[in-house]
Design a protein around this motif. Sequence first.
Motif, PDB file in Angstrom:
ATOM      1  N   ASP A 141     -23.093 -12.775  -2.595  1.00 55.46           N
ATOM      2  CA  ASP A 141     -21.784 -12.356  -2.094  1.00 55.46           C
ATOM      3  C   ASP A 141     -21.776 -12.062  -0.597  1.00 55.46           C
ATOM      4  N   LEU A 142     -22.962 -11.956   0.018  1.00 59.97           N
ATOM      5  CA  LEU A 142     -23.055 -11.621   1.435  1.00 59.97           C
ATOM      6  C   LEU A 142     -23.565 -12.812   2.242  1.00 59.97           C
ATOM      7  N   GLN A 143     -23.258 -12.800   3.528  1.00 64.58           N
ATOM      8  CA  GLN A 143     -23.759 -13.831   4.434  1.00 64.58           C
ATOM      9  C   GLN A 143     -25.275 -13.755   4.513  1.00 64.58           C
ATOM     10  N   LYS A 144     -25.922 -14.907   4.527  1.00 66.14           N
ATOM     11  CA  LYS A 144     -27.382 -14.941   4.607  1.00 66.14           C
ATOM     12  C   LYS A 144     -27.884 -14.511   5.984  1.00 66.14           C
ATOM     13  N   PHE A 145     -27.136 -14.826   7.024  1.00 69.61           N
ATOM     14  CA  PHE A 145     -27.567 -14.505   8.382  1.00 69.61           C
ATOM     15  C   PHE A 145     -26.723 -13.385   8.972  1.00 69.61           C
ATOM     16  N   ASP A 146     -27.395 -12.430   9.582  1.00 64.89           N
ATOM     17  CA  ASP A 146     -26.734 -11.303  10.236  1.00 64.89           C
ATOM     18  C   ASP A 146     -27.235 -11.239  11.681  1.00 64.89           C
ATOM     19  N   LEU A 147     -26.348 -11.513  12.627  1.00 69.22           N
ATOM     20  CA  LEU A 147     -26.698 -11.445  14.038  1.00 69.22           C
ATOM     21  C   LEU A 147     -26.367 -10.054  14.561  1.00 69.22           C
ATOM     22  N   ASN A 148     -27.317  -9.420  15.249  1.00 68.02           N
ATOM     23  CA  ASN A 148     -27.151  -8.051  15.742  1.00 68.02           C
ATOM     24  C   ASN A 148     -27.421  -7.977  17.237  1.00 68.02           C
ATOM     25  N   TYR A 149     -26.691  -7.101  17.923  1.00 73.94           N
ATOM     26  CA  TYR A 149     -27.106  -6.728  19.276  1.00 73.94           C
ATOM     27  C   TYR A 149     -27.826  -5.393  19.171  1.00 73.94           C
ATOM     28  N   MET A 150     -28.753  -5.144  20.091  1.00 70.88           N
ATOM     29  CA  MET A 150     -29.561  -3.932  19.982  1.00 70.88           C
ATOM     30  C   MET A 150     -29.964  -3.409  21.349  1.00 70.88           C
ATOM     31  N   GLY A 151     -30.260  -2.113  21.367  1.00 73.34           N
ATOM     32  CA  GLY A 151     -30.768  -1.460  22.565  1.00 73.34           C
ATOM     33  C   GLY A 151     -31.693  -0.328  22.155  1.00 73.34           C
ATOM     34  N   GLY A 152     -32.673  -0.033  22.999  1.00 71.99           N
ATOM     35  CA  GLY A 152     -33.605   1.018  22.634  1.00 71.99           C
ATOM     36  C   GLY A 152     -34.504   1.437  23.770  1.00 71.99           C
ATOM     37  N   VAL A 153     -35.459   2.280  23.427  1.00 73.73           N
ATOM     38  CA  VAL A 153     -36.416   2.787  24.411  1.00 73.73           C
ATOM     39  C   VAL A 153     -37.790   2.896  23.738  1.00 73.73           C
ATOM     40  N   GLU A 154     -38.822   2.627  24.527  1.00 78.80           N
ATOM     41  CA  GLU A 154     -40.190   2.771  24.032  1.00 78.80           C
ATOM     42  C   GLU A 154     -40.950   3.744  24.915  1.00 78.80           C
ATOM     43  N   TYR A 155     -41.728   4.620  24.269  1.00 76.47           N
ATOM     44  CA  TYR A 155     -42.565   5.582  24.994  1.00 76.47           C
ATOM     45  C   TYR A 155     -44.021   5.277  24.694  1.00 76.47           C
ATOM     46  N   ARG A 156     -44.785   4.964  25.718  1.00 74.70           N
ATOM     47  CA  ARG A 156     -46.211   4.657  25.563  1.00 74.70           C
ATOM     48  C   ARG A 156     -47.001   5.961  25.513  1.00 74.70           C
ATOM     49  N   ILE A 157     -47.485   6.323  24.338  1.00 76.54           N
ATOM     50  CA  ILE A 157     -48.236   7.555  24.150  1.00 76.54           C
ATOM     51  C   ILE A 157     -49.640   7.421  24.732  1.00 76.54           C
ATOM     52  N   TRP A 158     -50.335   6.359  24.318  1.00 75.94           N
ATOM     53  CA  TRP A 158     -51.606   5.968  24.904  1.00 75.94           C
ATOM     54  C   TRP A 158     -51.510   4.497  25.235  1.00 75.94           C
ATOM     55  N   ASP A 159     -52.549   3.951  25.808  1.00 71.67           N
ATOM     56  CA  ASP A 159     -52.498   2.548  26.214  1.00 71.67           C
ATOM     57  C   ASP A 159     -52.238   1.621  25.031  1.00 71.67           C
ATOM     58  N   ASN A 160     -52.820   1.911  23.870  1.00 72.20           N
ATOM     59  CA  ASN A 160     -52.680   1.037  22.701  1.00 72.20           C
ATOM     60  C   ASN A 160     -51.788   1.620  21.609  1.00 72.20           C
ATOM     61  N   PHE A 161     -50.996   2.629  21.940  1.00 69.82           N
ATOM     62  CA  PHE A 161     -50.179   3.293  20.930  1.00 69.82           C
ATOM     63  C   PHE A 161     -48.850   3.726  21.540  1.00 69.82           C
TER      64      PHE A 161
END
Length: 196
Positions: A141-161
């Motif tokens: 009953d629903l569309q197979k494809f859902d196109l989204n716009y997005m925004g966010g932020v990333e915080y680097r805690i350590w170099d690999n995390f």
Amino acid sequence: MKKCLCLFTFFSFFLFKPTVYAQQIRNAIVIGASASQIDGDRQGGFDKAGLVFGGSSNFKINEKFSFQPEILFLQKGSKSDTVEYGDPNAFYKWRLNYVSVPLLLNYKIQPKFTLQAGLAADYLLSAKVDVGVGFEDRTEDLQKFDLNYMGGVEYRIWDNFAANARYQYSVKWLDDLHFKNSNVVVTLRFYLGGGE
């Protein structure tokens, strides 16, 4: 001699250039959670929790910008213990499972903070609804494809995390009922390999 030089240059490009590229690419394992709602189902609040996991690759463009494609398993949906229509004691829940492919442009504002913006193409794996009598399949009953716009932020805690938070919203309706996905995704990212 010219032919030898051309061949050497040609093979040198393929032998040595990947090392340069490898230093510009960082892959990551992604795991986290989502809080979702469906706009149009007469429910409010990001009450449906879900899982998020997958992987990402970060392609460094320069010191400030990078391009980041991802492949994620993402659960969306909606949940409420009461509904405005029908029995107020009925349990109401949408459970949507997607394979999500976000394409993000990153901008590093500080060494530890990165802003993100982009689009995500989501493919619907399954859709189920429970109105108090058990789950019923509604995938068709629903569309197979859902196109989204997005925004966010990333915080680097350590170099690999790192920790990442983003919001995404459907560009188009999911069905004739005018449903749209709206969700917040919070993830932890474990980067593989050396630092930037």
